[in-house]
Design a protein around this motif. Structure first.
Motif, PDB file in Angstrom:
ATOM      1  N   VAL A  22       0.837  -1.206   0.000  1.00 50.13           N
ATOM      2  CA  VAL A  22       0.000   0.000   0.000  1.00 50.13           C
ATOM      3  C   VAL A  22       0.868   1.250   0.000  1.00 50.13           C
ATOM      4  O   VAL A  22       0.587   2.223  -0.728  1.00 50.13           O
ATOM      5  CB  VAL A  22      -0.944  -0.011   1.219  1.00 50.13           C
ATOM      6  N   LEU A  23       1.930   1.250   0.801  1.00 49.22           N
ATOM      7  CA  LEU A  23       2.811   2.416   0.858  1.00 49.22           C
ATOM      8  C   LEU A  23       3.457   2.669  -0.497  1.00 49.22           C
ATOM      9  O   LEU A  23       3.495   3.816  -0.981  1.00 49.22           O
ATOM     10  CB  LEU A  23       3.873   2.196   1.932  1.00 49.22           C
ATOM     11  N   VAL A  24       3.979   1.620  -1.142  1.00 45.94           N
ATOM     12  CA  VAL A  24       4.611   1.786  -2.452  1.00 45.94           C
ATOM     13  C   VAL A  24       3.586   2.256  -3.484  1.00 45.94           C
ATOM     14  O   VAL A  24       3.884   3.112  -4.324  1.00 45.94           O
ATOM     15  CB  VAL A  24       5.272   0.462  -2.882  1.00 45.94           C
ATOM     16  N   VAL A  50       4.228   5.698  -5.458  1.00 46.41           N
ATOM     17  CA  VAL A  50       4.401   5.682  -6.910  1.00 46.41           C
ATOM     18  C   VAL A  50       3.273   6.438  -7.593  1.00 46.41           C
ATOM     19  O   VAL A  50       3.501   7.197  -8.555  1.00 46.41           O
ATOM     20  CB  VAL A  50       4.488   4.225  -7.414  1.00 46.41           C
ATOM     21  N   ALA A  51       2.044   6.229  -7.112  1.00 48.15           N
ATOM     22  CA  ALA A  51       0.908   6.916  -7.728  1.00 48.15           C
ATOM     23  C   ALA A  51       1.031   8.431  -7.569  1.00 48.15           C
ATOM     24  O   ALA A  51       0.811   9.193  -8.529  1.00 48.15           O
ATOM     25  CB  ALA A  51      -0.400   6.408  -7.124  1.00 48.15           C
ATOM     26  N   ALA A  94       3.080  -2.208  -7.309  1.00 50.83           N
ATOM     27  CA  ALA A  94       2.401  -2.802  -6.159  1.00 50.83           C
ATOM     28  C   ALA A  94       2.542  -4.324  -6.175  1.00 50.83           C
ATOM     29  O   ALA A  94       2.854  -4.947  -5.143  1.00 50.83           O
ATOM     30  CB  ALA A  94       0.935  -2.403  -6.151  1.00 50.83           C
ATOM     31  N   LEU A  95       2.311  -4.935  -7.348  1.00 50.89           N
ATOM     32  CA  LEU A  95       2.403  -6.388  -7.441  1.00 50.89           C
ATOM     33  C   LEU A  95       3.842  -6.864  -7.215  1.00 50.89           C
ATOM     34  O   LEU A  95       4.079  -7.853  -6.497  1.00 50.89           O
ATOM     35  CB  LEU A  95       1.893  -6.860  -8.802  1.00 50.89           C
TER      36      LEU A  95
END
Length: 477
Positions: free
Chosen positions: A18-20, A24-25, A180-181
């Motif tokens: 979730v943090l990444v 990134v978003a 995320a993945l």
């Protein structure tokens, strides 16, 4: 909270993913917004530069339209070829999907450039605006001309910018999803390695049994947090094992000490039952023996109860205790309990000596020291009691004239149910253990040494009450 993953590994993976995703978003959106803002700013700058040539453009538009008096816009709607090399409007119009219009009285009187797919409404005010028509998006800048009452409008098709914004947004979404993945998969694998020391601790904990002295939990070196946890748990296990062994030994010793007087009482009762015609003198001796054993059991149970309360720290609030007054009362009552023993109390009465503690516990410790001195001292002997103060420490010394305790046995005498090899009197072996416990509960110490009379001298050292140190110090002129 019930929807959160149960395992630490899943929680770490979800949290990092979730943090990444968020980072990134947000970073991608900032970049997309900055690029879009730059593109739109460039268009506005080009429109402003083109409007600066407004008077020249107006004359050319009127000449090309053939209606210098401002004819109908439909008559002037023939737009020039945007790819014509002879275009006099420069780079803004040539192949750039641009449009220039001349406005008079709210109507378009002339225009040149890209032909829109749907009619564009005339501007109602000067300045920048964005127009949507026929699926196209145009950016417009309008300004009044100095002559003729005309207004010049310059437009630029910004559909390429809109498509670039959509494409960049889609790229950011795809990169965010991939990040995320990838992060979730990587963290899931890494946490398996990182949490292996904890898994070893769990496996080791399942193998521990209360009936065995080992094994300990596996020691970990890395990471530091797991290593600290391993050491703390092993230390706790050592303390629990020590406490369990002490409890078992304590229970066994207590049972042994209670069995002897209870057996003696049982034998005496059986004797009295079998011999109802026993002479009065013998019956009196038997009853006196039973009373003595009863007193021994009562004293033993009282000592055990006191030790148990001390071990559980079931203690009342601390109060200020005047040690001199406590010693006066204790010595006077000890003299009545042991009339053949002479007690001599020496204390500095110039300044009251006080400690913070529990009066009942301190009195118990002092009584045990006084009784031990009388019981283990010389028959008809003397017991010397001294109260001294050294800086912030109060010392209560009790010395007898008995055989004493060898130096190599003194430390063991503070253990429970321990009796000296030279003792001649009965006892449970709890007296000095109770004194040592009270000393520790009052943040003090118990020291066993040799008295001036050759017997045992027990010194109870306690910290003086707050303020006592300054009261005991000599004044300076």
């Amino acid at each position: 909270m019930s929807r959160l993953p149960r395992s630490l590994r899943s929680r770490i993976t979800a949290a990092v993913a979730v943090l990444v995703t968020v980072v990134v978003a947000l970073a991608g959106l900032v970049i997309v917004v900055r690029i879009d803002h730059r593109d739109r700013t460039d268009v506005d700058r080009q429109l402003a530069a083109r409007v600066e040539k407004g008077d020249q453009d107006a004359e050319k538009l009127l000449d090309q339209s053939g209606h210098p008096d401002g004819g109908d816009s439909g008559d002037s709607g023939d737009s020039g070829d945007s790819g014509d090399s002879g275009d006099d409007y420069g780079g803004l119009l040539a192949g750039s999907q641009s449009l220039v219009r001349l406005i008079s009285g709210g109507k378009v009187v002339a225009q040149h450039g890209e032909t829109p797919t749907a009619p564009l409404p005339p501007p109602t005010r000067d300045g920048y605006r964005t127009v949507d028509a026929g699926g196209q998006t145009w950016r417009s800048l309008t300004r009044p001309l100095d002559t003729g009452g005309y207004r010049l409008e310059v437009l630029q098709d910004i559909d390429p910018i809109e498509r670039r914004l959509a494409d960049n947004t889609a790229i950011v979404a795809a990169v965010t999803l991939f990040a995320a993945l990838a992060t979730a998969g990587g963290v899931w694998l890494l946490t398996r390695i990182i949490l292996q020391p904890l898994e070893r601790l769990r496996t080791g904990a399942l193998a521990i049994s209360a009936d065995t002295a080992g094994p300990q939990l596996p020691a970990a070196e890395r990471p530091q947090e797991v290593a600290d946890l391993s050491r703390a748990l092993n230390s706790m296990l050592d303390q629990l094992r020590t406490s369990m062994e002490s409890t078992r030994r304590f229970t066994a010793d207590a049972g042994h000490e209670l069995r002897t007087p209870l057996t003696s009482i049982g034998v005496t009762l059986e004797t009295l039952q079998r011999n109802p015609d026993l002479p009065t003198s013998q019956r009196a001796k038997a009853l006196e023996a039973m009373n003595a054993e009863h007193r021994r059991i009562t004293a033993l149970l009282t000592g055990l109860q006191t030790l148990a309360r001390g071990d559980a720290h079931a203690l009342p609030e601390r109060t200020r205790v005047v040690v001199g007054e406590l010693l006066d009362t204790a010595v006077a009552q000890a003299a009545r309990r042991h009339p053949t023993t002479t007690y001599e109390l020496t204390a500095d009465a110039s300044t009251p000596v006080q400690v913070d503690g529990w009066p009942v516990g301190l009195r118990l410790a002092v009584d045990n020291l006084l009784d031990n001195a009388a019981l283990h001292g010389r028959p008809g002997g003397a017991v010397e009691v001294r109260l001294t103060r050294d800086a912030g420490t109060v010392r209560i010394g009790v010395g007898d004239d008995g055989p004493g305790i060898p130096a190599d046995q003194r430390h063991a005498m503070t253990e429970r149910f321990t009796r000296g090899t030279r003792t001649r009197s009965p006892g449970s072996g709890l007296g000095l253990a109770l004194v040592d416990q009270q000393a520790r509960l009052h943040h003090g110490t118990l020291h066993l040494g040799r008295s001036p009379a050759g017997g045992l001298e027990a010194t109870l050292a306690l910290p003086a009450a707050e303020g006592e140190e300054r009261q005991g110090e000599p004044t300076r002129d």
